[in-house]
Scaffold this motif. Structure first.
Motif, PDB file in Angstrom:
ATOM      1  N   HIS A 123       0.333  10.177   4.973  1.00  0.00           N
ATOM      2  CA  HIS A 123      -0.256  10.633   3.713  1.00  0.00           C
ATOM      3  C   HIS A 123       0.779  10.464   2.606  1.00  0.00           C
ATOM      4  O   HIS A 123       1.846  11.083   2.647  1.00  0.00           O
ATOM      5  CB  HIS A 123      -0.706  12.092   3.814  1.00  0.00           C
ATOM      6  CG  HIS A 123      -1.685  12.473   2.727  1.00  0.00           C
ATOM      7  ND1 HIS A 123      -2.490  13.598   2.816  1.00  0.00           N
ATOM      8  CD2 HIS A 123      -1.998  11.897   1.540  1.00  0.00           C
ATOM      9  CE1 HIS A 123      -3.259  13.681   1.729  1.00  0.00           C
ATOM     10  NE2 HIS A 123      -2.963  12.668   0.936  1.00  0.00           N
ATOM     11  N   PHE A 125       1.524  10.277  -1.694  1.00  0.00           N
ATOM     12  CA  PHE A 125       1.037  10.788  -2.976  1.00  0.00           C
ATOM     13  C   PHE A 125       1.660   9.982  -4.115  1.00  0.00           C
ATOM     14  O   PHE A 125       2.799   9.534  -4.000  1.00  0.00           O
ATOM     15  CB  PHE A 125       1.425  12.262  -3.155  1.00  0.00           C
ATOM     16  CG  PHE A 125       0.801  13.166  -2.128  1.00  0.00           C
ATOM     17  CD1 PHE A 125      -0.408  13.809  -2.384  1.00  0.00           C
ATOM     18  CD2 PHE A 125       1.407  13.349  -0.887  1.00  0.00           C
ATOM     19  CE1 PHE A 125      -0.987  14.622  -1.428  1.00  0.00           C
ATOM     20  CE2 PHE A 125       0.827  14.163   0.075  1.00  0.00           C
ATOM     21  CZ  PHE A 125      -0.373  14.806  -0.194  1.00  0.00           C
ATOM     22  N   TYR A 127       2.420  10.690  -8.017  1.00  0.00           N
ATOM     23  CA  TYR A 127       2.405  11.678  -9.100  1.00  0.00           C
ATOM     24  C   TYR A 127       2.512  10.934 -10.426  1.00  0.00           C
ATOM     25  O   TYR A 127       3.534  10.317 -10.721  1.00  0.00           O
ATOM     26  CB  TYR A 127       3.581  12.643  -8.930  1.00  0.00           C
ATOM     27  CG  TYR A 127       3.556  13.845  -9.852  1.00  0.00           C
ATOM     28  CD1 TYR A 127       3.244  15.111  -9.360  1.00  0.00           C
ATOM     29  CD2 TYR A 127       3.854  13.734 -11.217  1.00  0.00           C
ATOM     30  CE1 TYR A 127       3.222  16.225 -10.182  1.00  0.00           C
ATOM     31  CE2 TYR A 127       3.831  14.841 -12.049  1.00  0.00           C
ATOM     32  CZ  TYR A 127       3.524  16.091 -11.526  1.00  0.00           C
ATOM     33  OH  TYR A 127       3.507  17.192 -12.353  1.00  0.00           O
ATOM     34  N   THR A 166      -3.130   9.660  -2.185  1.00  0.00           N
ATOM     35  CA  THR A 166      -3.752  10.563  -3.155  1.00  0.00           C
ATOM     36  C   THR A 166      -3.019  10.469  -4.493  1.00  0.00           C
ATOM     37  O   THR A 166      -1.785  10.542  -4.528  1.00  0.00           O
ATOM     38  CB  THR A 166      -3.681  12.022  -2.645  1.00  0.00           C
ATOM     39  OG1 THR A 166      -4.337  12.098  -1.385  1.00  0.00           O
ATOM     40  CG2 THR A 166      -4.347  12.984  -3.631  1.00  0.00           C
ATOM     41  N   VAL A 167      -3.776  10.294  -5.567  1.00  0.00           N
ATOM     42  CA  VAL A 167      -3.196  10.283  -6.919  1.00  0.00           C
ATOM     43  C   VAL A 167      -3.258  11.700  -7.478  1.00  0.00           C
ATOM     44  O   VAL A 167      -4.299  12.357  -7.429  1.00  0.00           O
ATOM     45  CB  VAL A 167      -3.958   9.321  -7.852  1.00  0.00           C
ATOM     46  CG1 VAL A 167      -3.368   9.364  -9.260  1.00  0.00           C
ATOM     47  CG2 VAL A 167      -3.930   7.897  -7.308  1.00  0.00           C
TER      48      VAL A 167
END
Lengths: 448, 207
Positions: A123, A125, A127, A166-167
């Motif tokens: 996972h 990310f 940011y 994930t953004v």
């Protein structure tokens, strides 16, 4: 050395195909995701890490830390691990990640996919600062396309490797570009930096091992894996390998993002790449690496090379690669005030020297600018700076959790070092004799 | 507790909570969603976010007050943010801010009495190569001089765009850009929030 415009890595697709460089179709058409496929099918994760180490690439976010070394800090047995891409890009003068996100988002997505495979991350990310909705939309679309094409999700290309991306949007806080503050923010808390150690590689997001890398750094990974780390290391000087995107702004004829190979001189960067000073005015000073960096001046630095080490050896830093150029019309107190005001506004407030000190510096510069400066303000500026960053050395001695406070002293020390006459001339009733008597002690503190 | 929210936003909230390994990470996007629901981050909204994430309302308030983009009081339909950091300052941002204040008839930090336009100065917008930069509902315009800044305010008043498109405004009012933007997008902001799914984004008509 002449300006070498042939070694384009990050910007080649967007320059060759400006109409659709951000689409999956164009990305695939220009060899995209081939490196990821190679990594999954022919390389072990440790082989990928070895290529990144061999490339000698150093982080493009500001600290210039070697990426492969950072990756090596992960404890071997703890899972899950996380990869967090720092797209907070808030250092004044910097606008390169915005371009990479908008114009070639798949390059980053592939870099994330390869890096996640190498680091055994499932996972990741990204940011992105809240003020960047368009870059975030472009990246999200690229991620959606990558899921649909089978480059993200479960059992990617039949390899058994799973990855979600994930953004996460920030909401207007410069400090979240500091990696531990970024992690606090991503955990749904105030973006306050944490004391290191523990470093994020050991205890990061949700207290799990986490690698935080800049957008530009990870955008280089597909090329490094496709061409080999040694090939990347061969570009440019040994300790400034590869290309980097410099953001040029201020009083230039041609401000913009330029991908360069390290080693040209500042004269070449400012006059050849940046087109020289607007209206053919005189160059007065420039900030070599973002708002936090001590200034350079033509009399001392114009013919020094633009490399990470040469800039550091000359008492500043390449930082985020943001060059802010000031011509001879610039009021240096005004410019320093504007920089200090930024840091004062963005201080998270945890550490007293930064919270109080940046406010003091801002107020003192403000009153000098308004014509209400006092003779003792020269000494006071240096004294307050010295309290935030003892000895006013570079790199700064730390009295604070993160470098934001010390960064605020860089413009103050710079104008005192190079333009002290101009500062004194703005203070009513301050003669040079009186000033030197009043400030003899503080001059010693400034280390001039 | 979440009964204040529309059914659609309750579903969006659930998606946001599911996107993270730990649900408190959804606090920031949920605050944006709350602002979309109520027009600003109200006390009720912060309590709702607390209930959804398992944080205390004090923790959520601490978060909401830390970040400048969470507005805890109503702002105008068009939030005009003028970058006044160093690179924009060097290229005349203070004059642009003054022109916008004058044209809008309000000062930095204020909203017009009809609730249409709020004006604020912001720290670096990341548009330094196209300085000076202004954004409307976080949709960016680069290379905007004083005259064009006045035209922008007049246009917002007269045209009252339902969707704020950065590319459209750039074409109408902008100048030098930090880099080639490529093909224009038809997706933009419908409220004074960053236009990013699932909060506050819309396609312009005809798309």
């Amino acid at each position: 050395m002449s300006v070498d415009m042939t070694s384009k890595i990050l910007l080649s697709r967007m320059e060759s195909y400006p109409a659709d460089s951000h689409t999956l179709e164009r990305y695939l058409d220009t060899g995209g995701y081939a490196a990821f496929r190679t990594a999954l099918e022919k390389m072990k994760p440790e082989d990928v890490v070895a290529e990144v180490k061999a490339s000698n690439i150093r982080g493009r976010g500001g600290a210039s830390f070697p990426t492969g070394v950072k990756w090596g800090f992960l404890p071997p047995d703890t899972r899950p691990r996380y990869l967090v891409i720092n797209g907070d890009e808030s250092e004044p003068g910097t606008f390169k990640d915005r371009m990479l996100l908008e114009r070639d988002p798949h390059q980053l997505v592939e870099g994330i996919a390869i890096s996640s495979y190498a680091l055994d991350v499932t996972h990741a990310f990204v940011y992105i600062r809240g003020e960047y909705p368009k870059p975030a939309r472009r990246l999200q679309r690229a991620i959606d396309e990558a899921y649909e094409a089978g480059f993200l999700g479960e059992d990617i290309l039949g390899s058994g490797f799973d990855l979600d991306v994930t953004v996460h949007l920030g909401a207007g806080a410069y400090i979240c570009g500091e990696e531990t503050a970024l992690l606090s923010s991503l955990e749904g808390r105030r973006g306050e930096p944490r004391i290191k150690p523990p470093f994020p590689a050991v205890e990061g997001l949700y207290a799990k091992p986490t690698i935080v890398n800049n957008v530009e750094t990870i955008s280089n990974i597909p090329w490094i894996v496709a061409n080999g780390g040694a090939e990347y290391a061969a570009i440019g000087p040994e300790t400034s390998s590869g290309t980097r995107v410099m953001s040029l702004s201020g009083h230039l004829k041609n401000p913009g993002d330029y991908e360069i190979v390290a080693g040209m001189t500042w004269r070449e960067l400012i006059y050849d790449v940046g087109g020289g000073i607007r209206d053919d005015r005189e160059l007065k000073a420039w900030v070599p690496g973002g708002a936090s960096a001590p200034w350079f001046v033509p009399s001392e630095h114009l013919d020094t090379p633009v490399t990470i080490d040469d800039i550091a050896n000359n008492g500043s830093m390449i930082g985020s690669g943001a060059v802010i150029v000031m011509d001879d019309s610039t009021n240096v107190v005004g410019a320093a005030h504007r920089l200090v005001r930024f840091f004062s506004h963005e201080s998270c407030g945890q550490c007293t020297p930064c919270r109080e000190g940046t406010t003091w510096l801002e107020r003192i510069l403000s009153r000098i600018l308004d014509g209400y400066g006092r003779p003792e303000d020269i000494g006071l500026l240096l004294d307050v700076s010295d309290n935030i960053s003892p000895g006013l050395a570079w790199p700064p001695a730390m009295t604070t959790i993160c470098p934001l406070g010390p960064s605020a002293t860089a413009p103050v020390v710079s104008i005192m070092r190079y333009f002290r006459d101009e500062v004194e001339a703005m203070i009513p009733g301050l003669s040079h004799a009186a000033a030197s008597a009043a400030n003899a002690e503080s001059t010693e503190a400034a280390g001039d | 507790m979440i009964s204040h929210w529309s059914h659609e936003n309750q579903q969006r909230a659930q998606q946001l909570l599911d996107a993270y390994p730990e649900k408190q990470s959804a606090a920031m996007p949920l605050l944006y969603l709350a602002a979309h629901e109520h027009g600003y981050v109200s006390d009720d909204a912060m309590r709702e976010v607390a209930a959804l994430t398992g944080l205390s309302s004090a923790q959520v308030q601490a978060v909401a007050s830390f970040y400048t983009m969470y507005k805890r009081a109503p702002v105008g339909r068009y939030l005009v943010s003028v970058c006044t950091s160093i690179s924009c300052y060097l290229r005349g941002a203070d004059d642009v801010l003054a022109a916008i204040e004058d044209e809008a008839g309000v000062l930095d930090g204020e909203t017009t009495p009809d609730g249409e336009i709020s004006v604020e100065h912001v720290e670096c917008s990341g548009a330094c190569g196209g300085a000076p930069a202004v954004s409307v509902n976080w949709e960016l315009i680069e290379g905007l001089g004083q005259d064009k800044a006045r035209d922008l305010i007049k246009w917002l008043r007269d045209a009252k765009p339902a969707v704020v498109l950065g590319d459209e405004m750039q074409l109408l009012f902008g100048g030098r850009k930090s880099f080639d933007w490529g093909p224009p997008e038809k997706e933009g902001a419908i409220v004074a929030l960053p236009a990013f799914a699932p909060y506050g984004t819309a396609k312009a008509e005809g798309e």
